[in-house]
Structures are given as C-alpha cells and as structure tokens.
Enzyme design. Sequence first.
Site, short mmCIF file in Angstrom:
data_model
loop_
_atom_site.label_atom_id
_atom_site.label_comp_id
_atom_site.label_asym_id
_atom_site.label_seq_id
_atom_site.Cartn_x
_atom_site.Cartn_y
_atom_site.Cartn_z
N ASP A 32 0.87 -1.18 0.00
CA ASP A 32 0.00 0.00 0.00
C ASP A 32 0.91 1.24 0.00
O ASP A 32 2.12 1.15 0.17
CB ASP A 32 -0.99 -0.01 1.17
CG ASP A 32 -2.22 0.86 0.85
OD1 ASP A 32 -2.15 1.67 -0.09
OD2 ASP A 32 -3.24 0.73 1.54
C1 NOJ Z 1 -3.97 3.98 -0.09
C2 NOJ Z 1 -5.15 3.07 0.00
O1 NOJ Z 1 -5.13 2.37 1.23
C3 NOJ Z 1 -5.24 2.08 -1.14
O2 NOJ Z 1 -6.46 1.39 -1.04
C4 NOJ Z 1 -5.09 2.78 -2.46
O3 NOJ Z 1 -5.24 1.86 -3.51
C5 NOJ Z 1 -3.74 3.45 -2.48
N1 NOJ Z 1 -3.68 4.45 -1.42
C6 NOJ Z 1 -3.43 4.11 -3.81
O4 NOJ Z 1 -4.18 5.24 -3.98
#
Ligand code: NOJ
Length: 719
Positions: free
Chosen positions: A282
């Site tokens: 993430d």
């Molecule tokens: C953080 C989020 O937790 C995740 O779900 C997302 O895909 C990413 N950022 C990218 O934007």
Amino acid sequence: MKRLRFGMLALGFSAGLAQAADPSVAQRVEQLLGRMTLEEKVGQLNQLSGKEFTGPATEKVRGMEAEIRSGHVGSMLNIKGVADTRRLQALALESRLKIPLLFGLDVIHGYQTVFPVPLGESASWDLEAIEKSARIAAREAASSGIHWTFAPMVDVGRDPRWGRVMEGAGEDSYLGSRIAEARVRGFQGARMGGVESVMATAKHFAGYGAAIAGRDYNAVDMSDHQLFETYLPPFKAALDAGAATFMNAFNTLNGIPATGHAGLQRDILKGAWGFKGFVVSDWGSVREMVVHGYAADLPDAAAKALNAGSDMDMESNAYSSALAAQVTAGKVPLAQVDDAVRRVLTKKFELGLFDDPYRFSDAAREQAAMSDPRHRQAARDIAGKSIVLLKNEGAVLPLRRGLRSIAVIGPLADARRDLEGGWIVKSGADKMASLVDAVREAAGPGTKVQYAPGCDVACRSGDGFAAALQAARGADAVVLALGESWDMSGEAKSRADIGLPGRQGELFAALRAIGKTPVVVINAGRPLIFEEVAEQAPAIVYAWFPGTEGARATADVLFGDVNPSAKLPMTFPRNPGQLPISYQQYETGRPVRDVKNIVYRSAYIDSPNTPRYAFGHGLSYTTFAYRDLRVSDARMRADGKITLSFTLANLGKRAGREVVQLYLRDPVASIVRPVKELKGFQLVTLGAGEARQVSFTIERETLSFFDRKLAWTAEPGAF
Ligand code: NOJ
C-alpha cells in the site's frame, strides 16, 4: 522459522485454481530477466505516483522523467488519459531494455460513470449487476490507458466507525466472497489482455477491516481462527476468480505489519494458495514499517518487505533507494528479487504491452467509451437496485403522482458531488441531477416542487430551518434528505460518532413539530445511527452515495417506478457502544432469552443487544410469503447432498424481487459456531400474485468450517 502458527496450513481453502502462466510468456520473461542488471530488476519493483506530471515541469518532474528513462520505474499510479499515459510510456521505451510501464489507478466504483459506492452496490446482492458495473468501469478506464485498478477492496468490515466500510462489501464473508468474484470478473473480463479490461487487485491483505476501535490504519489483533473464518475467504475467492494482483495493508496483524508479513504473503498467498500474480504494497507501507517499530530504517524495511513477499513498492522509495544494496549485502536473496520481477514482467507480457505498449491508450476507443449512453443507464439501474427501503409504515411510499406540491428539503436535497461519494476519478457533478431535480422530473409538470436546504451537511446552524419549515408547511408531501457529505466516509474518515452530522436530527424534529413528518432519504457511505428518525419517520430510504444517476434512481424508488429489493450488507447499530457488530455472533453461556430479564445476562444495561436494522434487512412495496418448507431428506451422508425447497409467493399487487437468504446454524461442534451463518442467496423476481418454487442444495461444503487446527472440516450432527 517462526511465522504464523498456521504456517503452511490453509487447508480448507483447497488448492483451488492456482493460476497457470502461459509457457510462451514464461519463456519470454526468462529471456528478459537474463538480460537485466540488478538495478533494472529493482526498477521493475518501483511504483511512483504521477500526480505531479499533470502540473508544471518542475525539477521533481524532470527528475522522475529521468528515472523512467533509465529504467528505474516499473509502474505508475495516478496517471490517466490517453495523452498522459502515452507520453510517459514513450519515456519508458527510451530505457535500455524498453520495458513498458504499468499504469495503475483507484478505479473503485466507476471511472467516468460513477456507480454507487461499493458498499451500496453490495446491498443489491445482485452479482450480475455488480459485475456489469465493474465491466463498465474497466471499459472506460482501459480505453484511457489504465492497465490496472486497485480494486476490489475485499476487506470484511464490522465496525462502521471505520470509514472504509464504504469501499467494501460489508460484514459477511460469504456475501463478500461472491461479490469479490463478481468484481474481479467484471474488471478483468473473460481473459487477461483484452483492451477493455483492467487487472484487478484484491486488497488489503489482510485484516485491515478489523482496525481496533474502527480507527483507520490502527493495529489489528485477532485469532488465527477469526482470520481464516471471516477475513481471508473473500481474498481466496478473488484469487480463484483470477485476480491478477494483491495489495497488502497498512495495519499490523498480531504485531507484524501486513507489508512485512511472510506468513500471509509467502506461506498462505503464494504458498498454500498458489498465487502467481504479484503483490503491491500500500502507499508508503514499506516505509511505515519503520514508524511501526518493525524495521530499523528504510533499507531494513526494504529487505523485510521483499523477503516477506511484497513484490512492488508503492511510493516508499525503499526498493529504489536500498534494495540493490541489501541484495549485495546478503540481506535479500537475489532469487527472491528475481521471483518478484518475474511476477511483474509476466503481467506486462500477459497484457500484451511488449507487443504494443500503447494498446490501451486509444483516443477513438476512449471517446466511444466515455460517450456510451448505456453506461449511464446501467448506473441508474444499479443504483435503483442498491437503495434500501428501511421502513415504510402505513405504505406512505411510493409517493403518488399528481400531488399538488412536494417539498424536498434538507442538506442533501440539492447535492450532486456528495452523491458521487469518495474515490472518484473525476467529478461529473456538473452533469448530474440532484434529488430536487430528479423529483421534479419524476413528478411531472403538474406538481410544484419546493426546495430549501435547512442547513448544510455539517449543520452547525439552525438559521435555515425556518425557511425549510416554510417550504414544508403547504406541501402535500415532504421528503427530507439527510446524511453525510462525500468526504465523511472513506480512507482516513473514521468517525467516533456515526450519528447524523450536526443538527440534522433537529431539522427532522422541527418538521415533526409542525405536523409535517417527512419521508427521509439518507445518503452515506456507512451505516449511520439515527434513532429518532428510525423511531418516528414513517418511511426511510437508505440511498448510500448512489453515483452519477443516483438522484434519479432515488426518485425511481420514491415514486415506485423501481420496487426496492436491496438488503443491508451490514448491520445497523442502535448505539455506538455496540460496535463492532455483526449478525455472526457466538452464543454466550448467558444469552438474553427474555429482554425483561437481563440480570447477569450478556447484555447492556442501557441499550438492547439487538441492532436497529439487521444484516439482510430491506423492504419492498410488495409482500413475499415463504411456505411449505421441505427437505429432500432429513439425513445427509458426508458425501451426499440434500435439497431444501419452499414456495415463495408474491402476495402483493405489484411485481417485485426478493433476495432469498439461506442461513444455517450448527448447534454443537468441536469449536463453537456462530448463531447464524449465511450460506447462500438467490434473487427471485415474481409478478403480482405469482408463486414459485425455490431450492438450495446443501452439501458437505455448506456444513464445513475451520476446526481448531485450522483444517476445513465437516462434523456429523444436527443442523
Ligand atoms: C492507499 C489506500 O489504502 C489504497 O487502497 C489505495 O489503492 C492506495 N492508497 C493508492 O491510492
């Protein structure tokens, strides 16, 4: 090796369909890998955000461009549109090995056409409709150069304080698994590599939805049993449906950051489950392992993440800055890096990017996809299927046509942007109808529709109440639109108080006080608590954040052009003190049998245990009866099957659709089973007065569960 206690188990999930790579792709990957330097390999595992690229050409942008040209970037996120994806792809093709970039984006509930937020859409229980919305999102996104969406989020959520319940399929593992499959099928289409498809991502692996106290990014502490029984199955379902990638998570799971969790990623996902795709971290979650107190510094975090099976580093700059040195220092085996690179390259080959790196970015296809009127029609249809009729006393709904006047009031009555919800790619609010517009359209020219907001969504002041009451006074019907603004649910939008914001409840009370008790429409990304409204409003329509055509769909339900059929995918509590909450509770030794006698019982002394609205609840404008339940045999052999059948009858005067739900209870087992478990559902549409036989098959699988050793087991006994 001390990883998880469940080590190599994960048995009940049986090997399923481990994805097999195409042999010619495998050969091409090996040939390319053989030509790569360590630095180039690490480059493939580095993902950068391209937000800056749409702004001025700053020094940072020029630096990033140079990185892409020198093969130090394997993937980008937050780049979209034919022009930008082509421009950046061209830079990657200037690198020594000309390896194309992968473009990933959060296409969560639509690209240009916005569908209901995933939780809302899940309330439809309509797998075909859900698959279709993902298909349309994929078509729009892919045509503008996107290869990969960071969806579906398959985290089970049982605490509506956690704002991200909005992005998932709710509290139930079985329903969540079926929806995960539908979404993966929708995004990916029939096969990888179609230019109208995008790779799906099952996220966030794992446990993220169980953040302590519903506070986003918080630690997760749960038994292995709970993890296997409730939180992992939707991931396994997504994998079996072919999900090309997984994303790990921000949280620690029993003390180990998911991003550095070898038990999850290597033992279960890539080991027992045989996952052949790649895992992306993430955003910044590799770096955050330092903050968690699990890695000493960025190089240590890079080594721990890669060793644990995180293949691609999203925006931590940990792999790009430190991984090569960690390999040279012997902290990371080169074979592990090769494995990660192989996984990433395989997807690039499967997508056909080595044959034509620009094949997704097609201006003509983009234009056709974005202007296809069927997409908006589908958005209206799916939104109508997602809206839950929570209450309808005295059949005040549907509204009659031909009323002289309707007052549509409340802070969300004229909202547009809010109806889209969070995680949208680009707002199309200027081209949307608000509820006021939609009611006007639906009611026709003979009905006067008056509007007054009363207050804004935060509703800190009651200054606008008088005008709202004035609008309501002379009206034949009053519709009051309450709820959250789009940015009150979603990532980092945990709320300690999930009531109606500010003084919204007072606006409702003020209307009642003048004898104008309204029909209430609620927009939100999560279950809210609204006890007074629940008690006193005659009718309540829970419309979530319903998307581009959401206001029209809401009017369709209000006027009965759509007969509501949605059912809650999450329990609605009465009181935040009940959280987390799920219908899947375990029996205690002291259950409440009689609400008048709760002394020394498992109860609250100041609130009922029961929810305000149960999981699976949702009304219709018609009435269904269940009759003549039959079981084909009272006994079932371990390898046998029995059929459960009954007659479902539509007793009302209009056609309707029922979501028939099959629950099971295993009253005595070697490990205590929940009081109720969803094991199947069917959508049945019946005309007025029609009846039909419905049946479910029960087999060993239906009765199985994870035993104490986390083995998938069925035990003899009564059910
Ligand atoms: C953080 C989020 O937790 C995740 O779900 C997302 O895909 C990413 N950022 C990218 O934007």
